[in-house]
Design a protein around this motif. Structure first.
Motif, PDB file in Angstrom:
ATOM      1  N   GLU A   1       0.833  -1.201   0.000  1.00  0.00           N
ATOM      2  CA  GLU A   1       0.000   0.000   0.000  1.00  0.00           C
ATOM      3  C   GLU A   1       0.876   1.262   0.000  1.00  0.00           C
ATOM      4  OE1 GLU A   1      -3.762   1.893   2.444  1.00  0.00           O
ATOM      5  OE2 GLU A   1      -3.109  -0.167   2.860  1.00  0.00           O
ATOM      6  N   GLU A   2       0.657   2.128  -0.973  1.00  0.00           N
ATOM      7  CA  GLU A   2       1.521   3.307  -1.149  1.00  0.00           C
ATOM      8  C   GLU A   2       1.020   4.495  -0.321  1.00  0.00           C
ATOM      9  OE1 GLU A   2       4.207   4.601  -3.216  1.00  0.00           O
ATOM     10  OE2 GLU A   2       4.874   2.618  -3.884  1.00  0.00           O
ATOM     11  N   THR A   3       1.159   4.380   0.984  1.00  0.00           N
ATOM     12  CA  THR A   3       0.838   5.521   1.844  1.00  0.00           C
ATOM     13  C   THR A   3       1.976   6.541   1.700  1.00  0.00           C
ATOM     14  OG1 THR A   3       2.016   4.678   3.778  1.00  0.00           O
ATOM     15  CG2 THR A   3      -0.239   3.869   3.445  1.00  0.00           C
ATOM     16  N   PRO A   4       1.788   7.777   2.210  1.00  0.00           N
ATOM     17  CA  PRO A   4       2.855   8.784   2.047  1.00  0.00           C
ATOM     18  C   PRO A   4       4.192   8.335   2.648  1.00  0.00           C
ATOM     19  CG  PRO A   4       0.803   9.839   2.746  1.00  0.00           C
ATOM     20  CD  PRO A   4       0.564   8.350   2.817  1.00  0.00           C
ATOM     21  N   GLY A   5       4.163   7.736   3.833  1.00  0.00           N
ATOM     22  CA  GLY A   5       5.408   7.285   4.455  1.00  0.00           C
ATOM     23  C   GLY A   5       6.058   6.169   3.652  1.00  0.00           C
ATOM     24  N   ARG A   6       5.223   5.273   3.153  1.00  0.00           N
ATOM     25  CA  ARG A   6       5.751   4.160   2.364  1.00  0.00           C
ATOM     26  C   ARG A   6       6.413   4.672   1.086  1.00  0.00           C
ATOM     27  NH1 ARG A   6       4.601  -1.280   1.331  1.00  0.00           N
ATOM     28  NH2 ARG A   6       6.332  -2.054   0.067  1.00  0.00           N
TER      29      ARG A   6
ATOM     30  N   VAL B   1      19.176  -0.262  16.804  1.00  0.00           N
ATOM     31  CA  VAL B   1      18.193   0.773  17.156  1.00  0.00           C
ATOM     32  C   VAL B   1      17.852   1.657  15.953  1.00  0.00           C
ATOM     33  CG1 VAL B   1      17.739   2.769  18.629  1.00  0.00           C
ATOM     34  CG2 VAL B   1      18.820   0.723  19.583  1.00  0.00           C
ATOM     35  N   GLU B   2      18.883   2.238  15.357  1.00  0.00           N
ATOM     36  CA  GLU B   2      18.601   3.212  14.302  1.00  0.00           C
ATOM     37  C   GLU B   2      18.049   2.559  13.028  1.00  0.00           C
ATOM     38  OE1 GLU B   2      21.927   5.851  13.521  1.00  0.00           O
ATOM     39  OE2 GLU B   2      20.505   7.474  13.883  1.00  0.00           O
ATOM     40  N   MET B   3      18.345   1.309  12.802  1.00  0.00           N
ATOM     41  CA  MET B   3      17.766   0.633  11.639  1.00  0.00           C
ATOM     42  C   MET B   3      16.243   0.540  11.774  1.00  0.00           C
ATOM     43  SD  MET B   3      18.872  -2.893   9.830  1.00  0.00           S
ATOM     44  CE  MET B   3      20.527  -2.287   9.544  1.00  0.00           C
ATOM     45  N   ALA B   4      15.749   0.592  12.993  1.00  0.00           N
ATOM     46  CA  ALA B   4      14.301   0.626  13.227  1.00  0.00           C
ATOM     47  C   ALA B   4      13.800   2.071  13.334  1.00  0.00           C
ATOM     48  CB  ALA B   4      13.964  -0.147  14.505  1.00  0.00           C
ATOM     49  N   SER B   5      14.552   2.912  14.028  1.00  0.00           N
ATOM     50  CA  SER B   5      14.022   4.248  14.345  1.00  0.00           C
ATOM     51  C   SER B   5      14.055   5.213  13.162  1.00  0.00           C
ATOM     52  CB  SER B   5      14.795   4.851  15.531  1.00  0.00           C
ATOM     53  OG  SER B   5      16.170   5.018  15.222  1.00  0.00           O
ATOM     54  N   VAL B   6      15.086   5.146  12.334  1.00  0.00           N
ATOM     55  CA  VAL B   6      15.144   6.074  11.202  1.00  0.00           C
ATOM     56  C   VAL B   6      14.007   5.812  10.202  1.00  0.00           C
ATOM     57  CG1 VAL B   6      16.506   6.708   9.158  1.00  0.00           C
ATOM     58  CG2 VAL B   6      17.548   6.797  11.425  1.00  0.00           C
ATOM     59  N   PRO B   7      13.793   4.564   9.770  1.00  0.00           N
ATOM     60  CA  PRO B   7      12.653   4.317   8.870  1.00  0.00           C
ATOM     61  C   PRO B   7      11.306   4.681   9.525  1.00  0.00           C
ATOM     62  CG  PRO B   7      14.188   2.492   8.828  1.00  0.00           C
ATOM     63  CD  PRO B   7      14.620   3.373   9.958  1.00  0.00           C
ATOM     64  N   TRP B   8      11.167   4.360  10.791  1.00  0.00           N
ATOM     65  CA  TRP B   8       9.947   4.736  11.521  1.00  0.00           C
ATOM     66  C   TRP B   8       9.763   6.252  11.486  1.00  0.00           C
ATOM     67  CZ3 TRP B   8       9.913   7.647  16.076  1.00  0.00           C
ATOM     68  CH2 TRP B   8       8.704   7.681  16.787  1.00  0.00           C
ATOM     69  N   SER B   9      10.877   6.990  11.645  1.00  0.00           N
ATOM     70  CA  SER B   9      10.786   8.462  11.631  1.00  0.00           C
ATOM     71  C   SER B   9      10.387   8.983  10.253  1.00  0.00           C
ATOM     72  CB  SER B   9      12.109   9.094  12.090  1.00  0.00           C
ATOM     73  OG  SER B   9      13.082   9.086  11.052  1.00  0.00           O
ATOM     74  N   ILE B  10      10.718   8.243   9.200  1.00  0.00           N
ATOM     75  CA  ILE B  10      10.300   8.661   7.848  1.00  0.00           C
ATOM     76  C   ILE B  10       8.772   8.716   7.791  1.00  0.00           C
ATOM     77  CG2 ILE B  10      10.174   7.866   5.434  1.00  0.00           C
ATOM     78  CD1 ILE B  10      13.087   6.956   5.690  1.00  0.00           C
ATOM     79  N   PHE B  11       8.123   7.734   8.392  1.00  0.00           N
ATOM     80  CA  PHE B  11       6.657   7.733   8.439  1.00  0.00           C
ATOM     81  C   PHE B  11       6.146   8.882   9.308  1.00  0.00           C
ATOM     82  CE2 PHE B  11       7.509   3.639   6.733  1.00  0.00           C
ATOM     83  CZ  PHE B  11       6.408   3.311   5.969  1.00  0.00           C
ATOM     84  N   LYS B  12       6.799   9.104  10.444  1.00  0.00           N
ATOM     85  CA  LYS B  12       6.355  10.179  11.340  1.00  0.00           C
ATOM     86  C   LYS B  12       6.519  11.545  10.659  1.00  0.00           C
ATOM     87  CE  LYS B  12       5.138   9.202  15.118  1.00  0.00           C
ATOM     88  NZ  LYS B  12       3.785   8.714  15.542  1.00  0.00           N
TER      89      LYS B  12
ATOM     90  N   PRO C   1      -0.431  -3.522   7.417  1.00  0.00           N
ATOM     91  CA  PRO C   1       0.271  -4.671   8.030  1.00  0.00           C
ATOM     92  C   PRO C   1       1.780  -4.449   8.149  1.00  0.00           C
ATOM     93  CG  PRO C   1      -1.339  -5.429   6.408  1.00  0.00           C
ATOM     94  CD  PRO C   1      -1.298  -3.941   6.282  1.00  0.00           C
ATOM     95  N   GLY C   2       2.401  -3.898   7.116  1.00  0.00           N
ATOM     96  CA  GLY C   2       3.850  -3.663   7.171  1.00  0.00           C
ATOM     97  C   GLY C   2       4.198  -2.632   8.229  1.00  0.00           C
ATOM     98  N   ARG C   3       3.369  -1.590   8.312  1.00  0.00           N
ATOM     99  CA  ARG C   3       3.622  -0.543   9.304  1.00  0.00           C
ATOM    100  C   ARG C   3       3.522  -1.103  10.720  1.00  0.00           C
ATOM    101  NH1 ARG C   3       2.928   5.041   9.848  1.00  0.00           N
ATOM    102  NH2 ARG C   3       3.926   5.598  11.818  1.00  0.00           N
ATOM    103  N   SER C   4       2.544  -1.961  10.947  1.00  0.00           N
ATOM    104  CA  SER C   4       2.428  -2.585  12.274  1.00  0.00           C
ATOM    105  C   SER C   4       3.686  -3.373  12.609  1.00  0.00           C
ATOM    106  CB  SER C   4       1.223  -3.523  12.321  1.00  0.00           C
ATOM    107  OG  SER C   4       0.042  -2.788  12.138  1.00  0.00           O
ATOM    108  N   ASN C   5       4.213  -4.053  11.618  1.00  0.00           N
ATOM    109  CA  ASN C   5       5.440  -4.836  11.869  1.00  0.00           C
ATOM    110  C   ASN C   5       6.654  -3.933  12.068  1.00  0.00           C
ATOM    111  OD1 ASN C   5       4.186  -7.343  11.866  1.00  0.00           O
ATOM    112  ND2 ASN C   5       4.361  -7.571   9.645  1.00  0.00           N
ATOM    113  N   LEU C   6       6.696  -2.823  11.345  1.00  0.00           N
ATOM    114  CA  LEU C   6       7.792  -1.866  11.557  1.00  0.00           C
ATOM    115  C   LEU C   6       7.691  -1.252  12.957  1.00  0.00           C
ATOM    116  CD1 LEU C   6      10.240  -0.279  10.366  1.00  0.00           C
ATOM    117  CD2 LEU C   6       8.582   1.461   9.616  1.00  0.00           C
ATOM    118  N   ASN C   7       6.472  -0.901  13.365  1.00  0.00           N
ATOM    119  CA  ASN C   7       6.283  -0.353  14.710  1.00  0.00           C
ATOM    120  C   ASN C   7       6.688  -1.372  15.787  1.00  0.00           C
ATOM    121  OD1 ASN C   7       5.291   1.968  13.550  1.00  0.00           O
ATOM    122  ND2 ASN C   7       3.136   1.541  14.020  1.00  0.00           N
ATOM    123  N   ALA C   8       6.346  -2.631  15.545  1.00  0.00           N
ATOM    124  CA  ALA C   8       6.702  -3.683  16.513  1.00  0.00           C
ATOM    125  C   ALA C   8       8.216  -3.877  16.574  1.00  0.00           C
ATOM    126  CB  ALA C   8       6.017  -4.999  16.130  1.00  0.00           C
TER     127      ALA C   8
END
Lengths: 217, 217
Positions: free
Chosen positions: A125-130, B108-119, B128-135
């Motif tokens: 799914e191509e959300t903005p973050g993705r 840590v940063e391999m998880a936090s930097v991509p997560w921050s891209i979404f933020k 589903p992918g975002r839930s797994n990235l958050n986890a």
């Protein structure tokens, strides 16, 4: 010199087989011709003894005499400092290998591993973050293609930096994302054709097949 | 000994200010008391001269006499090998710092930097992918909280590993994600209270304010 001992999960599901991080250590030790053995730690039930060696509950870790190290990047550097087959000892050559070792981990894999989490989740799914995450990876792959179009290995002769970069790009290639990047695919082919990689990969697959056989027994 | 020269972007938008990667190098050089200066490379127009120093078009890179190194992790290791304020010279202490340096970057940063891209994208859609990235991030933060509940710094005395980990967690904290993790917030507070961090941060902010003034002139 004491033997090197790699500890990895005693069993993993099918999906990560051939990609569990111990493959980088096996590959490095095979390239270096250093004696090692591989031990298993429970995948299903990770206890204090595991967290005391690897605080995130991941694998691998390396023991070598009294030394215990976690983080495959740190372990590869430790091994590289013990073998000219993995890193030249002169300061300039060493710096060059180390910057590319970090580049594989932090510039490429920091994009590719999170991206793979979405791919493994079947989430397109191509959300903005993705879109921004995809662009992050695409930029890294574009620049790596430029680099690899002009050299056989990243830092002079084959080195520990190539172990990380080939393995990182191999995961991207698994999902077909390197189709437009011929130099990168050729680089993966060169790396994975090396006898040390082939043995490391076969040994990891056999290790988990043996684990299946024990579970079935 | 030749001066160390950090090259960073000559200007950046408001959002990354205070977080541009050169802050880690400034901080390390301040802790070590080593002489350095900071130069700018164009943010808007990245040319061959830039890619020849940093193949991904990113910053920073370090020059030191005839040596030029990219990847902030590699640069921090280079500096740490030149100052006991950043890493102890004994093998056991050195290994411990290096494994935590890689842990900050790769666990840590391999998880936090991509997560921050979404933020930063304002994207909170729980695919589903975002839930797994958050986890993935939540697991790393949980384990870091366990570690930081029991120690002041990651590897004995303050080291280069803390520079990376504090800065990585600082980004997570920017989005409020460390609210339930008191030991991690206390650790960030300890790190950012150090005079060397305060000077590094103030200098980076001033560097970009001066750039604004030049653009307005």
């Amino acid at each position: 010199m004491a033997d090197f001992v790699i500890t990895t999960f005693d069993w993993v599901p099918e999906t990560p087989r051939g990609y569990v991080r111990d493959i980088r250590l096996r590959w490095a030790l095979e390239e270096a011709g250093l004696p090692y053995r591989v031990e298993g730690t429970p995948f299903a039930d990770r206890r204090d003894a595991h967290f005391s060696r690897q605080p995130f509950g991941q694998v691998p870790w390396l023991t070598h005499g009294d030394t215990s190290i976690f983080e495959s990047g740190a372990i590869l550097l430790y091994l590289a400092e013990r073998s000219a087959a993995l890193m030249p000892p002169d300061p300039a050559g060493r710096n060059n290998v180390i910057e590319w070792l970090f580049a594989g981990l932090n510039s490429v894999e920091m994009a590719s591993v999170p991206w793979s989490i979405f791919k493994f989740s079947g989430d397109d799914e191509e959300t903005p973050g993705r879109s921004n995450l995809n662009a992050f990876l695409a930029s890294r792959l574009h620049h790596m293609e430029q680099v690899l179009a002009e050299r056989e290995w990243l830092a002079g002769d084959f080195s520990v930096a190539d172990i990380v970069m080939v393995d990182a790009l191999r995961l991207v290639d698994r999902f077909g994302e390197l189709a437009p990047h011929k130099a990168s695919r050729d680089y993966i082919a060169r790396g994975t054709a090396r006898p040390a990689f082939r043995k490391a990969h076969a040994d990891q697959m056999a290790f988990y097949e043996a684990a299946d056989a024990r579970r079935d027994a």
